[in-house]
Design an enzyme around this catalytic site. Structure first.
Site, PDB file in Angstrom:
ATOM      1  N   GLY A  11       1.045  -0.856   0.055  1.00 42.94           N
ATOM      2  CA  GLY A  11       0.254   0.159  -0.261  1.00 42.94           C
ATOM      3  C   GLY A  11       0.791   1.385  -0.420  1.00 42.94           C
ATOM      4  O   GLY A  11       1.082   2.294  -0.310  1.00 42.94           O
ATOM      5  N   ASN A  12       1.550   1.481   0.685  1.00 38.00           N
ATOM      6  CA  ASN A  12       2.622   2.611   0.699  1.00 38.00           C
ATOM      7  C   ASN A  12       3.374   2.684  -0.328  1.00 38.00           C
ATOM      8  O   ASN A  12       3.877   3.793  -1.093  1.00 38.00           O
ATOM      9  CB  ASN A  12       4.216   2.186   1.469  1.00 38.00           C
ATOM     10  N   LYS A 129      -2.557  -4.926  12.830  1.00 41.66           N
ATOM     11  CA  LYS A 129      -3.342  -4.355  11.452  1.00 41.66           C
ATOM     12  C   LYS A 129      -2.998  -2.847  11.313  1.00 41.66           C
ATOM     13  O   LYS A 129      -3.850  -2.708  11.610  1.00 41.66           O
ATOM     14  CB  LYS A 129      -3.915  -5.164  10.614  1.00 41.66           C
ATOM     15  N   LYS A 211      -2.075  -8.282   3.359  1.00 39.21           N
ATOM     16  CA  LYS A 211      -2.391  -8.634   1.241  1.00 39.21           C
ATOM     17  C   LYS A 211      -0.494  -9.424   1.368  1.00 39.21           C
ATOM     18  O   LYS A 211      -0.821 -10.349  -0.224  1.00 39.21           O
ATOM     19  CB  LYS A 211      -2.171  -7.413   0.379  1.00 39.21           C
ATOM     20  N   LYS A 273       4.934 -10.613   4.994  1.00 36.49           N
ATOM     21  CA  LYS A 273       6.333 -10.588   4.868  1.00 36.49           C
ATOM     22  C   LYS A 273       6.830 -11.791   4.151  1.00 36.49           C
ATOM     23  O   LYS A 273       7.200 -12.778   3.329  1.00 36.49           O
ATOM     24  CB  LYS A 273       6.633  -9.489   3.783  1.00 36.49           C
TER      25      LYS A 273
HETATM   26  N1  ADP Z   1      13.545  -6.790   8.975  1.00 36.44           N
HETATM   27  C1  ADP Z   1      13.268  -5.527   8.479  1.00 36.44           C
HETATM   28  N2  ADP Z   1      13.067  -5.681   7.478  1.00 36.44           N
HETATM   29  C2  ADP Z   1      13.108  -4.758   6.703  1.00 36.44           C
HETATM   30  N3  ADP Z   1      12.153  -3.554   6.290  1.00 36.44           N
HETATM   31  C3  ADP Z   1      11.747  -4.035   7.803  1.00 36.44           C
HETATM   32  C4  ADP Z   1      12.192  -4.857   8.806  1.00 36.44           C
HETATM   33  N4  ADP Z   1      11.113  -4.688   9.702  1.00 36.44           N
HETATM   34  C5  ADP Z   1      10.055  -3.323   9.632  1.00 36.44           C
HETATM   35  N5  ADP Z   1      10.766  -3.118   8.212  1.00 36.44           N
HETATM   36  C6  ADP Z   1       9.834  -2.041   7.817  1.00 36.44           C
HETATM   37  O1  ADP Z   1       9.034  -3.238   6.808  1.00 36.44           O
HETATM   38  C7  ADP Z   1       8.249  -2.167   6.120  1.00 36.44           C
HETATM   39  C8  ADP Z   1       7.541  -3.022   4.734  1.00 36.44           C
HETATM   40  O2  ADP Z   1       6.229  -3.263   5.847  1.00 36.44           O
HETATM   41  P1  ADP Z   1       5.240  -2.507   5.016  1.00 36.44           P
HETATM   42  O3  ADP Z   1       4.971  -0.766   6.255  1.00 36.44           O
HETATM   43  O4  ADP Z   1       3.343  -3.424   6.031  1.00 36.44           O
HETATM   44  O5  ADP Z   1       5.023  -2.147   3.691  1.00 36.44           O
HETATM   45  P2  ADP Z   1       4.421  -2.671   2.365  1.00 36.44           P
HETATM   46  O6  ADP Z   1       2.864  -1.246   2.592  1.00 36.44           O
HETATM   47  O7  ADP Z   1       4.551  -1.745   0.978  1.00 36.44           O
HETATM   48  O8  ADP Z   1       3.513  -3.652   2.289  1.00 36.44           O
HETATM   49  C9  ADP Z   1       9.514  -0.784   5.452  1.00 36.44           C
HETATM   50  O9  ADP Z   1       9.737   0.176   5.131  1.00 36.44           O
HETATM   51  C10 ADP Z   1      10.473  -0.883   6.693  1.00 36.44           C
HETATM   52  O10 ADP Z   1      10.504   0.506   7.642  1.00 36.44           O
HETATM   53  N1   CP Z   2      -2.822  -5.088   3.080  1.00 38.76           N
HETATM   54  C1   CP Z   2      -3.085  -4.619   3.568  1.00 38.76           C
HETATM   55  O1   CP Z   2      -1.977  -5.951   3.416  1.00 38.76           O
HETATM   56  O2   CP Z   2      -2.431  -3.557   3.059  1.00 38.76           O
HETATM   57  P1   CP Z   2      -0.754  -2.987   3.255  1.00 38.76           P
HETATM   58  O3   CP Z   2      -0.114  -3.381   2.711  1.00 38.76           O
HETATM   59  O4   CP Z   2      -1.350  -1.568   2.402  1.00 38.76           O
HETATM   60  O5   CP Z   2      -0.359  -2.551   4.510  1.00 38.76           O
END
Ligand code: ADP
Ligand code: CP
Length: 311
Positions: A11-12, A129, A211, A273
């Site tokens: 989402g970012n 979440k 997701k 992830k």
């Molecule tokens: N061990 C890690 N390695 C890399 N990034 C990490 C870790 N732990 C937390 N993060 C954070 O996770 C973020 C990505 O997760 P998230 O914000 O949920 O992403 P997205 O919305 O892209 O799915 C990165 O921007 C980073 O700040």
């Molecule tokens: N639903 C969901 O996982 O959204 P983000 O990737 O933005 O966290």
């Protein structure tokens, strides 16, 4: 290795923490993403796209709260469907514009997707979440007095959190497979899918599915050759955000499972992830990749990103 990839886009990538969420900003971000997808298509990859909705669904929920005295607020599952619709629309428009610019032609279709969850999932008791905007600690404390659950999100600020149950199955799996067979670029299971519970009838439930975990289920259902999670960091790191931070390149399931046990990956961000990537690699014997959008082609060629291989 075959060239059918399921991409789970964060989402970012659609709305970054410091950006204002105007329609134009989100469209521009999506357009940039579509240029990367076009590069993959030109290189012979077949793509099924799923995407996050954390920032967007949280903003839609906030709009419901703010306008509740004049317009009936919609519950979180309906907000999820709104986010699938608007993000899917932006992808369809941007992708067609990018394809046209590259003299390419392809049907691009978004499917409103429901994903089954268990109403007794323990996640309903423990919201993890993060959704919507980032707040300061003081603002977060104020919101907690209103009954919101808030957490500090990976050193980036405070965010509201909601339950994130495990995805069990994609309701529209057959339609997705038919669209892929007809050579559509399909956008499905957006925001992890709209969470539904199956009893005598199908009912929506208030939650936001991760997701990455939903994308992993989808990737297995459609028998993808690889599963790629794209986010805003180039690699998964151990000791993240500390002076001892180290990037992970190619790594086996057994090696990264050990790092999971050591607590390197947080719930609500990198944790799901890594969990999704491990599940895919273990169940299919195919690689799962965690990388940044900008390096997607290199990551698919195993030249960049964290590549989780069965052994
Ligand atoms: N061990 C890690 N390695 C890399 N990034 C990490 C870790 N732990 C937390 N993060 C954070 O996770 C973020 C990505 O997760 P998230 O914000 O949920 O992403 P997205 O919305 O892209 O799915 C990165 O921007 C980073 O700040
Ligand atoms: N639903 C969901 O996982 O959204 P983000 O990737 O933005 O966290």
């Amino acid at each position: 290795m075959g060239k059918f990839v399921v991409i789970a886009l964060g989402g970012n990538a659609i709305l970054q923490p410091k950006q204002k969420g105007t329609a134009d900003t989100q469209y521009q971000n999506i357009y940039a993403t579509c240029e990367h997808i076009a590069t993959l298509l030109k290189s012979g990859y077949k793509v099924l796209l799923t995407h996050g909705n954390g920032p967007q669904v949280g903003n839609i929920l906030l709009q419901q709260d703010e306008a509740k005295d004049v317009v009936s607020p919609m519950p979180l599952d309906v907000c999820g469907s709104m986010s699938q619709g608007f993000i899917g629309y932006m992808f369809q428009r941007a992708m067609r514009n990018v394809l046209k610019k590259n003299n390419m032609d392809k049907e691009v279709t978004t499917l409103v997707t429901q994903v089954k969850v268990d109403k007794n999932d323990p996640a309903f008791e423990n919201p993890t979440k993060p959704i919507g905007p980032f707040y300061t600690e003081d603002e977060a404390k104020e919101l907690m007095t209103k009954g919101y659950d808030m957490i500090e999100d990976s050193g980036r600020g405070w965010r509201r959190v909601v339950p994130s149950p495990n995805p069990i199955g994609v309701m529209e799996e057959k339609s997705i497979l038919q669209l892929i067979e007809n050579d559509n670029l399909v956008i499905a299971s957006g925001g992890g899918g709209i969470p539904v519970v199956e009893g005598e009838t199908l009912e929506g439930i208030e939650a936001v599915i991760d997701k990455d975990l939903a994308g992993q289920k989808l990737a297995m259902d459609v028998k993808a050759d690889s599963f790629v999670i794209l986010t805003d960091v180039d690699y998964v790191f151990i000791n993240y955000n500390t002076p001892q931070q180290e990037k992970l390149g190619k790594i086996t399931v057994a090696e990264i499972e050990k790092l999971v046990e050591e607590g390197h990956f947080k719930a609500g961000s990198m944790g799901p992830k890594v969990e999704a990537a491990i599940k895919f690699a273990k169940a299919t014997g195919q690689p799962a990749i965690i990388a940044s959008l900008n390096s997607v082609l290199d990551a698919l060629e195993h030249k960049s990103g964290t590549i989780i291989v069965p052994e």
